[in-house]
Design a protein around this motif. Structure first.
Motif, PDB file in Angstrom:
ATOM      1  N   VAL A 118       0.784  -1.247   0.000  1.00 49.23           N
ATOM      2  CA  VAL A 118       0.000   0.000   0.000  1.00 49.23           C
ATOM      3  C   VAL A 118       0.818   1.300   0.000  1.00 49.23           C
ATOM      4  CG1 VAL A 118      -1.961  -1.074   1.191  1.00 49.23           C
ATOM      5  CG2 VAL A 118      -0.254   0.171   2.528  1.00 49.23           C
ATOM      6  N   PHE A 153      -7.345   1.940  -5.474  1.00 50.33           N
ATOM      7  CA  PHE A 153      -7.030   2.738  -4.287  1.00 50.33           C
ATOM      8  C   PHE A 153      -7.585   4.157  -4.441  1.00 50.33           C
ATOM      9  CE2 PHE A 153      -4.622   4.511  -0.831  1.00 50.33           C
ATOM     10  CZ  PHE A 153      -4.369   3.436   0.007  1.00 50.33           C
ATOM     11  N   HIS A 287      -7.003  -2.327   1.075  1.00 51.59           N
ATOM     12  CA  HIS A 287      -5.930  -2.633   0.130  1.00 51.59           C
ATOM     13  C   HIS A 287      -6.329  -3.899  -0.609  1.00 51.59           C
ATOM     14  CE1 HIS A 287      -4.952  -5.345   3.335  1.00 51.59           C
ATOM     15  NE2 HIS A 287      -4.014  -5.913   2.630  1.00 51.59           N
TER      16      HIS A 287
END
Lengths: 318, 318
Positions: A118, A153, A287
């Protein structure tokens, strides 16, 4: 130490586990024993020779890791602390040198592998959407490549900021994935013209395509709209009509994270941890780990990412 | 009331004093009796039919005036107060309606004619250099057309902000004028290639040329550089290499002042008065009044500005 070495510069697939010098530490850097290293599209470009490391950075591929500090080198950090790190290079290895401004805490509930998946995407998305384009509640954002690691994301961060989110992707399956992460408007670029669908409506566009979409992006932007281009998968050169820039008061911006100064990176890391880490910890932003490979299998990970069939992130485990 | 009327839409020079309806006031607008109206390059474009007034604005030419409030229309203002005003149109007339957010005080020591010569240029320069491009101490700015009304003002504002100032102009005489206003680097575009002279050095470029200079501007911009284009005297269409945008993390922005919302204009006016008015009052920034014409002679004023021989501003006196 062991690290991934490109044994033939002409062959982007010639990535093998080899032996290289352990990194030397400069003042303000700590040594991290790598447990997990994220795989990024930029890594594929570097293996093809198109994205050389910035001056002073490691020749080894790898832009993000999670692991343990094994030499604090006189900084305020304590050896044995588990951390994540944003890198200019060097992640595909047993050890890496990390400037202290690029250290991030492990989000609560995250494994090291989760963390390594991430960092780059969170810093990229936050710096571009919030810090550069100033995306805010009530605005509309278009995210190209919505089903990629950055796209999924970005969808969630944009929703968390209160924006309406449109995405492009090349299949219904990918669009369904985007929808499950919160996307409001789904556009299959193989069947629809996003510029017609979203004409004059987009306050922000997050672009990984470049030249091929420039004219359409200008058409899709609203008055005072902001195009942030972070990738050039659709080439570099295209005619620009500056009359449209003035008529709609548009901003076009190209950015990369890797080449920024230590000061810029430290500011981005701090702001990302401040705003995005709480969302990771409370589940607002999920994530999306697509899969893991052993470090020695970096070539296979690159082939998988290059296939275009990956949704979310790949991580190498050391 | 009397106002300048374009008697033949095909002829930009057909500007005559005629009779039109006195403006009706909307809520939040005051009526101003005009004493002086600034002449801007955009007025020439409007006379040529290339810069139509935004929706709701007066059809009469004129983007800035100074005069006296003769109908406060229930606002907090007092009739008889002398003020300056930024306009979306309507300045070349005996009376004009002004939204209260676009009223500016008369700088201490300024006549009404002086005031009408600085409003548009001050708001344009401050909003673009400071509010959009974020020019700050220690940076380098390149100002194209340094000897024009905007150029001479921008040189002084940039110097007051602590920047190094480079300019382009087409003659030694014009460059000498730029130097006398504080410019540090003088480039005669007829003899020198500004992109070679300033390669990778410009943090900000204030551009009135557009397409013709796009490639050179990209070359002249430094890493993280910001190109603000406010005019297109050199055309609209040119090839853009987006690879350079990413490699140098550049921002290209097109802006206009006139088409902005009332809220934007009020914010720009307030910030300009806060920062630039003190510089006008203490002489840090000098206004450059080239000459005055009677309102009835608007056509002659346009011919003079169009000749390219004017350095500084022209004002019509009513």
């Amino acid at each position: 130490m062991k690290a991934i070495v490109q044994t033939n510069p002409e062959d982007p697939g010639a990535l093998e586990l080899g032996v290289v010098e352990k990194p030397l530490l400069h003042p303000g850097e700590v040594l991290v024993k790598v447990h997990a290293a994220g795989v990024n599209r930029a890594d594929l470009l570097q293996a093809r020779g198109h994205y050389p490391p910035p001056p002073g950075a490691s020749e080894t591929i790898g832009l993000e890791v999670a692991g343990e500090i094994v030499d604090a080198n006189g900084t305020e950090w304590t050896e044995g602390t588990q951390i994540g790190a944003l890198l200019a290079g060097g992640g595909y290895a047993e050890y890496v040198a990390v400037p202290v401004g690029q250290i991030l805490p492990i989000p609560k509930g995250f494994s090291l592998t989760d963390t390594a998946s991430v960092i780059e995407v969170a810093c990229t998305v936050w710096s571009n959407l919030a810090m550069e384009a100033g995306l805010r509640e009530g605005q509309t954002i278009l995210i190209h490549g919505g089903a990629g690691g950055i796209g999924l994301f970005a969808i969630q961060v944009a929703k968390a900021l209160g924006a309406t989110v449109a995405v492009t992707a090349g299949s219904q399956e990918k669009l369904d994935t985007c929808k499950s992460y919160g996307a409001d408007v789904l556009i299959n670029y193989k069947e629809q013209d996003f510029a017609e669908e979203l004409k004059n409506q987009c306050d922000v566009i997050l672009d990984i395509i470049g030249a091929k979409y420039l004219k359409q992006n200008l058409k899709a932007l609203a008055t005072d709209g902001h195009l942030v281009t972070i990738g050039l998968q659709g080439g570099t050169k295209e005619e620009l009509n500056m009359g449209i820039l003035l008529a709609k008061r548009l901003t076009l911006q190209g950015t990369t994270l890797r080449s920024r100064s230590l000061e810029d990176k430290a500011a981005i890391v701090a702001d990302t941890v401040k705003h995005v880490w709480p969302w990771l910890e409370d589940g607002t932003v999920k994530h999306h780990l697509h899969g893991t490979f052993a470090l020695a299998d970096a070539a296979a990970a690159h082939r998988a990412l290059n296939s275009g069939e990956v949704t979310g992130k790949l991580v190498l485990e050391v």
